[in-house]
Design an enzyme around this catalytic site. Sequence first.
Site, PDB file in Angstrom:
ATOM      1  N   GLY A 579       0.736  -1.232  -0.071  1.00  0.00           N
ATOM      2  CA  GLY A 579      -0.068   0.106   0.068  1.00  0.00           C
ATOM      3  C   GLY A 579       0.854   1.218  -0.155  1.00  0.00           C
ATOM      4  N   ASP A 698     -10.560  18.541  12.756  1.00  0.00           N
ATOM      5  CA  ASP A 698     -11.196  17.247  12.696  1.00  0.00           C
ATOM      6  C   ASP A 698     -11.055  16.414  11.350  1.00  0.00           C
ATOM      7  OD1 ASP A 698     -14.267  17.460  14.959  1.00  0.00           O
ATOM      8  OD2 ASP A 698     -11.984  17.217  15.386  1.00  0.00           O
TER       9      ASP A 698
END
Length: 713
Positions: A579, A698
């Site tokens: 990955g 966030d």
Amino acid sequence: ISLDCGGADDYTDGIGIQWTSDAKLVFGGQATNLPVQNQLQKQYSTLRYFPADTSKYCYTMNVRTRTRYLVRASFLYGNFDNSNVYPKFDLSLGATPWSTVIIDDADTPVVEEAIILAAAPTLSVCLSNASTGQPFISTLELRQFNGSLYYTDYEAQFFLALSARINFGADGNKSVRYPDDPFDRIWESDSLRRANYLVDVAPGTERITTTKPVFVGTELEPPEKVMQTAVVGQNGSLNYRLDLEGFPGNAWAVSYFAEIEDLAPDETRKFKLVVPGMPLFSKPTVDVEENAQGKYRLYQPGYTNVTLPFVFSFEFKKTNDSSKGPILNAMEIYKHVQITMGSQDANTMSSLASRYPQAGWAQEGGDPCLPVSWTWVQCSSEAAPRVLSITMSEKNITGSIPEELTKLSALVELRLDGNSFSGGIPDFSGCRNLQYIHLENNQLNGALPSSLGELPNLKELYIQNNRLSGHIPRALSKKSIIFNSSGNNLQGPSDSISHGTIIIIVCAVVGAILLLAVAIGCCLCTHKRKKKPSRETVVLAAPAKKLGSYFSEVATETAHRFALSEIEDATDKFERRIGSGGFGIVYYGKLADGREIAVKLLTNDSYQGIREFLNEVALLSRIHHRNLVTFLGYSQQDGKNILVYEFMHNGTLKEHLRGGPNDVKITSWVKRLEIAEDAAKGLSQFPSYSSTSMQSEDSESLFFCLEHCKYQV
Ligand SMILES: *[C@@H]1O[C@H](CO)[C@@H](O)[C@H](O)[C@H]1NC(C)=O
Ligand SMILES: *[C@@H]1O[C@H](CO)[C@@H](O)[C@H](O)[C@H]1NC(C)=O
């Protein structure tokens, strides 16, 4: 000053000395009464004792500078602790080791006396270093001298420690002191019996006394009463041997003579001092009457600096042309004790301590470093020590940070955390050695001074949970230091965009769920579109820095460090790529013990250097949660920055959402909600922090989770 140590009340004794309780002049220690009341003076019925620990316990007395004082401390053990262990401990005068007090008899006081020129407005007497029993003290006295009494050329560098002060021919065992001696020196009787003290007395030694006045000069050295008695050697010599405490050493030694016999006109009294092995002494001839210019007058020959042995024998021997044997009225022998310079920071430290008169820890007294340092201070070991470390944590201190601290130029570590310090952070630029600064959990306000960023050796700075505001100085944000500034109202440097190094991500669970759901939605909608690599790289790199600085208290040492060779073996030299993310490329590996690992080899341009990498390591090694991938360690070698995780058989969350090697497809919205919930739980591991700019924070923590949250089936 006459302190009755351990005594409860103030009183005047039989000879008119006013004794006071020591309670106000010492910090710590326990007052006690002796179990058996002795026949000695009242001041010996009590004492104060101290723990046998590594601290020193000091009496600090106010004095007049450039004035000579007699300091006298006495110690009567009296089995106060019912242990019959005779204590042994050290006594110091200021920073200077004075004497080791050795008790070898429960009922006889040990007395230590010194004459010192006060160089500072206070004088302290400290007890420390108990090697047996507990340190204790019975009395402490301070007598101020007048004029040039006991002046020496060396008094700025040496004080005089008393070894012998003898009143020869004394009437009985009693000492002469106040009021006969207005300075309250204690002139011991030569008939007082002590081991190895004034022994080997020559036959024919006789005591004589007079009631006629003796002229002792204007400075009363020694008092008349002492000079009115003497010994004479009727057989032609006076012999004595005595042990001199603290010797061999350099002495100030003086003998006092006065002719107090009415000699016939044809009689003479001439003699010489004979010291075995020291021919120097034998040269001058004493002719008392001639030297003193008359009878009943003081003559005081002596040596201001002479080397004496521990066992000291001397003889006064009449010369051949003298008709009478020698005479001796009194004698004093002191040792020159070199005054220890003390800490270079002593004045600053005493000024600092004086700000907290109510606090016990600030009342330890004496030199901050010598002979042992204050409990909250650490010092260097050089001859004139510097203060290296101050720990004033959690001491309930209010007010501003004392400016004295900024003057401790050798300071390396400063801990002021957990108090109620208010006001601004002062300018510490004078403390160029500062490495560790703890100011957290106070009520400091104002801006962070830019001078902090200019401290060349700064390694760790903690200012969290204060009321600081404004921008973080650019110099500081650029430094490779551990820096925690959470719980303040601080903003990143005004002139930079993405280096909010210290702003901590926030993750309210609900917010995270909602945002994650949105994010997942977006991902699902857009995953087939071409991504914008530049944007992702920036965003993914950011949380590591932010989280990292929060968790940077955790030393990277707590994380396991792999050797590069170990990683190369495990991955077969980075053979199987499984990955890639914004940070770098992930490879599959298998450790020698069989554990499967995911190895993330970081691309160098996504990191700004060692600091960010280590912050990430510190962060990851701190967080353990079932919803987060387990971090196994790191490797940093040959320019390669490597993070090692457990291998996630199910792939990362991101892979699940985007479709990874396992090509997992998530279609169910229930499943997505579950993922969002689990992700939120993982994120809730990060400390919550109320930020004004939640949104960007966030979204960054979400990206972090996409990389690090597990997808559990
Ligand atoms: C005394 O003499 C010795 C030896 O000559 C010297 O080392 C010392 O510094 C002198 N002064 C004092 C106060 O001891
Ligand atoms: C802290 O200081 C305040 C006064 O400044 C005092 O009232 C309080 O008792 C102190 N607390 C402790 C734990 O010493």
